[in-house]
Design a protein around this motif. Sequence first.
Motif, short mmCIF file in Angstrom:
data_model
loop_
_atom_site.label_atom_id
_atom_site.label_comp_id
_atom_site.label_asym_id
_atom_site.label_seq_id
_atom_site.Cartn_x
_atom_site.Cartn_y
_atom_site.Cartn_z
N ASN A 32 0.81 -1.21 0.00
CA ASN A 32 0.00 0.00 0.00
C ASN A 32 0.85 1.27 0.00
OD1 ASN A 32 -2.46 -1.50 0.15
ND2 ASN A 32 -2.09 -1.81 2.32
N GLU A 152 -16.33 -2.06 -4.81
CA GLU A 152 -15.39 -2.54 -5.81
C GLU A 152 -15.43 -1.61 -7.02
OE1 GLU A 152 -15.79 -6.69 -6.63
OE2 GLU A 152 -15.38 -7.27 -4.56
N ALA A 205 -4.83 -5.21 -8.94
CA ALA A 205 -5.78 -4.97 -7.87
C ALA A 205 -5.09 -4.16 -6.77
CB ALA A 205 -6.30 -6.29 -7.29
N TRP A 206 -5.82 -3.22 -6.19
CA TRP A 206 -5.27 -2.32 -5.18
C TRP A 206 -6.25 -2.18 -4.01
CZ3 TRP A 206 -0.70 -1.43 -7.50
CH2 TRP A 206 -0.66 -1.38 -8.89
N ASN A 207 -5.71 -1.73 -2.89
CA ASN A 207 -6.56 -1.45 -1.73
C ASN A 207 -6.91 0.03 -1.70
OD1 ASN A 207 -6.72 -4.03 -0.48
ND2 ASN A 207 -4.63 -3.81 0.27
N LYS A 222 -13.33 0.01 3.79
CA LYS A 222 -12.34 -0.23 2.75
C LYS A 222 -13.02 -0.48 1.42
CE LYS A 222 -9.59 -2.56 6.32
NZ LYS A 222 -8.89 -3.82 6.70
N ARG A 224 -11.97 -2.10 -2.90
CA ARG A 224 -10.98 -2.66 -3.82
C ARG A 224 -11.03 -1.92 -5.15
NH1 ARG A 224 -10.37 -3.96 0.33
NH2 ARG A 224 -10.18 -5.97 1.38
N PHE A 307 -2.13 -10.69 -6.05
CA PHE A 307 -2.64 -9.59 -5.24
C PHE A 307 -3.35 -10.10 -4.00
CE2 PHE A 307 -2.69 -8.48 -9.76
CZ PHE A 307 -1.80 -7.41 -9.76
N TYR A 309 -2.76 -9.56 -1.05
CA TYR A 309 -2.90 -8.55 0.01
C TYR A 309 -4.24 -7.81 -0.06
CZ TYR A 309 -1.48 -5.34 -3.72
OH TYR A 309 -1.40 -4.63 -4.90
N THR A 310 -4.98 -7.96 -1.16
CA THR A 310 -6.29 -7.32 -1.26
C THR A 310 -7.41 -8.23 -0.76
OG1 THR A 310 -6.71 -8.12 -3.52
CG2 THR A 310 -5.51 -6.04 -3.29
N THR A 372 -15.89 -9.02 -2.17
CA THR A 372 -15.95 -8.65 -0.76
C THR A 372 -17.35 -8.21 -0.37
OG1 THR A 372 -15.34 -6.34 -1.20
CG2 THR A 372 -13.53 -7.89 -0.76
N GLY A 376 -15.74 -4.15 2.26
CA GLY A 376 -14.42 -4.73 2.04
C GLY A 376 -13.83 -5.42 3.25
#
Length: 438
Positions: A32, A152, A205-207, A222, A224, A307, A309-310, A372, A376
Amino acid sequence: MVGTFRPRRMASVALLGALALGLAACGGDYPNSTFNPNSEYNAAIDALWDKLLFWGTLVFIGVEAALVYTIFKFRRRPDGGVPKQVHGNTALEITWTAIPAVILIFIAIPTVRTIFKTQAKAAPEALQVEVIGHQWWWEFRYPQYGITTANELYLPNGRTVNFQLKTIDVLHSFWIPQMGGKRDLISNRTNYLWFTPNKDLPSSAWNGFCAEFCGPSHANMKFRVFTVTVDEFAQWTAHQKQPAIFPAVALAPTTAAPAVAPVPSGTGSTPLLQVAATTTPSTTPADAPAAPVPVWVFPKDKLEKDFAYTIPQTPITNQISFDEALIGKGDAERGRQIYGRSSCIGCHAIAGTPMNMANVGPNLTHVGSRYTIAGGLYPNDTKHLSYWIKSAPHMKPGSIMPSLGKGVTDPKTKMVVNVGGLTDAEVADIVAYLQALK
């Protein structure tokens, strides 16, 4: 025995500790981090940071060098006289006023330039996305496509995205660290933020986070972000524009044998089969239902491999229980009927079902294709969705969604849910129905 102070030994220990901290800071994975620019916005901020760090380092070295020199040069000595007074030295006062002014000019010019660049209006052809903050989840609307989704966000690489930021309750702050940009959502005001995901960026993919304290579940708010190719974005929007399809639409007979097209990975546990067929006007009635657009979401195998971590890892609360023998055993059709007569229809919308047009909670039109739930906080699988429907306030502090499970004591009202409460079997049926909504 009185100990002796040994400056050299203390300096060695301090240096060793600083070296250890420096090495620790250089190790590890920081998915992140804002120092990996993936848009022109983030690149501009990163370049500004580099400039300020460079000039700040020079100033620090200069000031510390002067300080150390002064300490040793003018330290008190037993035979020292009275120090020379410099009060009223005009040349010295002008010098130490001019030097900081020059330094501030070197800092101000790139800062102001970056501010004007990042505050400019987005390009007219930009993708428009309305971001609406709720306690504690995110709503995303694509007015150019007529799409509403939750938690999302899909963005095409190489196309500028203009975000219109609004809140319907308290202050929030929209932040995607690896894309850059963090801007507040303020009541009774619309803020704007724009950036362009790098054109050559692979599908990623990102947070995303809320970066402004907004209540007891601020840390649980949160979302995504999926940056995909232009073609993948077109596939995603084509599917998302459809109303909910339940059950799967049966096609009219055709002259060619139908072939089942594979469902892309990442479409959930209850796939909606897409049927590809060659039809002719002579064999297909004009009013025959059209084949549903294939479900496309970010590939699940790629998400898990590159990814991870997402993927949320939040543990399930032990304050409620669920008959786990029923997990995955629900009946989707029965769940549709139970959902239609429950309180769910008062808060959620499902496109294509006239009785489900509320907008208090997240839009559920294609909820089965999302990764999610709960802003999230949890993965969108059968187990977590079952517990969530049974008692959302136990799963997420402060959740506005009430407890629905029969016999559950709602943590907000302190009342036991009886009349209208759902049994575990009914919850399992509703879960099956929601997961079928691809």
